[in-house]
Design a protein around this motif. Structure first.
Motif, mmCIF file in Angstrom:
data_model
loop_
_atom_site.group_PDB
_atom_site.id
_atom_site.type_symbol
_atom_site.label_atom_id
_atom_site.label_comp_id
_atom_site.label_asym_id
_atom_site.label_seq_id
_atom_site.Cartn_x
_atom_site.Cartn_y
_atom_site.Cartn_z
ATOM 1 N N UNK A 146 0.643 -1.515 -0.148
ATOM 2 C CA UNK A 146 -0.232 0.073 -0.023
ATOM 3 C C UNK A 146 0.736 1.230 0.113
ATOM 4 N N UNK A 147 2.001 1.259 0.709
ATOM 5 C CA UNK A 147 3.267 2.494 0.590
ATOM 6 C C UNK A 147 3.238 2.460 -0.981
ATOM 7 N N UNK A 148 3.892 2.132 -1.417
ATOM 8 C CA UNK A 148 4.517 1.805 -2.501
ATOM 9 C C UNK A 148 3.516 2.183 -3.919
ATOM 10 N N UNK A 149 2.383 1.539 -3.170
ATOM 11 C CA UNK A 149 0.864 2.027 -4.266
ATOM 12 C C UNK A 149 1.128 3.847 -4.364
ATOM 13 N N UNK A 150 0.320 3.955 -2.738
ATOM 14 C CA UNK A 150 0.130 5.603 -2.907
ATOM 15 C C UNK A 150 1.118 6.441 -2.911
ATOM 16 N N UNK A 151 2.762 5.687 -3.517
ATOM 17 C CA UNK A 151 3.751 6.697 -4.105
ATOM 18 C C UNK A 151 3.885 6.587 -5.131
ATOM 19 N N UNK A 152 3.046 5.571 -5.460
ATOM 20 C CA UNK A 152 2.838 5.332 -7.158
ATOM 21 C C UNK A 152 2.133 6.764 -8.055
ATOM 22 N N UNK A 153 0.900 6.709 -7.207
ATOM 23 C CA UNK A 153 0.099 7.270 -6.793
ATOM 24 C C UNK A 153 0.423 8.527 -7.315
ATOM 25 N N UNK A 156 3.475 9.314 -9.596
ATOM 26 C CA UNK A 156 3.580 8.372 -10.645
ATOM 27 C C UNK A 156 4.886 8.062 -11.582
ATOM 28 N N UNK A 157 5.919 7.314 -11.041
ATOM 29 C CA UNK A 157 7.193 6.969 -10.899
ATOM 30 C C UNK A 157 6.975 5.385 -11.516
ATOM 31 N N UNK A 158 6.997 4.708 -12.296
ATOM 32 C CA UNK A 158 7.449 3.246 -12.827
ATOM 33 C C UNK A 158 7.582 2.325 -11.345
ATOM 34 N N UNK A 159 8.736 2.776 -11.298
ATOM 35 C CA UNK A 159 9.439 2.086 -10.292
ATOM 36 C C UNK A 159 8.212 1.225 -9.100
ATOM 37 N N UNK A 160 7.537 2.248 -9.040
ATOM 38 C CA UNK A 160 6.676 2.117 -7.365
ATOM 39 C C UNK A 160 5.870 1.219 -7.288
ATOM 40 N N UNK A 161 5.371 1.126 -8.873
ATOM 41 C CA UNK A 161 4.336 1.041 -9.321
ATOM 42 C C UNK A 161 5.136 -1.354 -8.874
ATOM 43 N N UNK A 162 6.163 -1.380 -9.616
ATOM 44 C CA UNK A 162 6.806 -2.487 -9.661
ATOM 45 C C UNK A 162 6.570 -3.096 -8.233
ATOM 46 N N UNK A 163 7.277 -2.179 -7.395
ATOM 47 C CA UNK A 163 7.456 -2.919 -6.201
ATOM 48 C C UNK A 163 5.996 -2.962 -5.835
ATOM 49 N N UNK A 164 5.365 -2.185 -6.062
ATOM 50 C CA UNK A 164 3.562 -2.847 -5.450
ATOM 51 C C UNK A 164 3.493 -3.786 -5.419
ATOM 52 N N UNK A 165 3.977 -4.151 -6.964
ATOM 53 C CA UNK A 165 3.550 -4.992 -7.425
ATOM 54 C C UNK A 165 4.530 -6.974 -6.870
ATOM 55 N N UNK A 166 5.505 -6.416 -6.747
ATOM 56 C CA UNK A 166 6.648 -7.238 -6.192
ATOM 57 C C UNK A 166 5.852 -7.555 -4.637
ATOM 58 N N UNK A 167 5.825 -6.445 -4.353
ATOM 59 C CA UNK A 167 4.989 -6.765 -2.235
ATOM 60 C C UNK A 167 3.804 -7.431 -2.155
ATOM 61 N N UNK A 168 3.219 -7.247 -3.086
ATOM 62 C CA UNK A 168 1.475 -8.028 -3.593
ATOM 63 C C UNK A 168 1.876 -9.260 -3.921
ATOM 64 N N UNK A 169 2.584 -9.762 -4.425
ATOM 65 C CA UNK A 169 3.109 -11.419 -4.737
ATOM 66 C C UNK A 169 3.155 -11.496 -3.677
#
Length: 173
Positions: A146-153, A156-169
């Motif tokens: 959730x922290x990574x997803x919030x930082x992505x929103x 808009x840095x794609x690396x935060x979205x990748x980290x969010x996906x990594x943690x959600x996996x």
């Protein structure tokens, strides 16, 4: 601020003390997570036959983390492996504090971190008193997601979205 830091430090020391002092007391710890860890370590690989003996829907990541620590030690040592849960407790506190610190004053971040860490269910799970051991690891991964997803929103840095996906996996494991 100093008082909050002292109390947070006390909680962390208390959780480590409890983890080192108390024996494993939860049935699911004996029958599922640490049993799987020991079998994986003794077999030397992830044997799919274990799932016919140990029937559970619990996440396998906790068992694999225990197996990794057994391999690093070279033998089975429950006390050393169970210190993993206070480390998840410290990780949860760090992620919560530093993500909150970006948006509020330090004293507020410390107070809310203290409130989070003093929740009885977290103290019990990290200190091995009772409760599900995978819950605190799951909390770390979900909070990180959730922290990574919030930082992505926000950025808009794609690396935060990748980290969010990594943690959600890793969260459902």
């Amino acid at each position: 601020e100093k008082f909050c830091i002292i109390l947070v430090g006390f909680l962390i020391v208390y959780v480590f003390f409890e983890a080192l002092l108390r024996p494993l007391s939860s049935w699911d710890g004996w029958a599922i997570w640490h049993l799987k860890s020991k079998i994986f370590f003794i077999d030397g690989y992830i044997n799919p036959d274990i799932f016919s003996y140990v029937k559970s829907d619990y996440p396998i990541l906790t068992s694999l983390a225990g197996t990794y620590l057994y391999i690093a030690l070279g033998s089975v040592n429950d006390t050393f492996v169970l210190v993993l849960y206070p480390l998840f407790y410290v990780s949860l506190a760090s992620i919560f504090y530093f993500s909150l610190r970006r948006y509020v004053k330090r004293v507020w971040a410390l107070q809310f971190t203290l409130i989070l860490l003093s929740m009885s269910s977290l103290v019990r799970q990290a200190g091995r008193f009772d409760g599900g051991y995978a819950d605190i690891a799951l909390s770390v991964f979900v909070l990180s997601c959730f922290v990574s997803l919030f930082n992505y929103i926000k950025s808009k840095n794609i690396s935060w979205l990748i980290m969010s996906g990594f943690f959600s996996a890793f969260a459902p494991m």
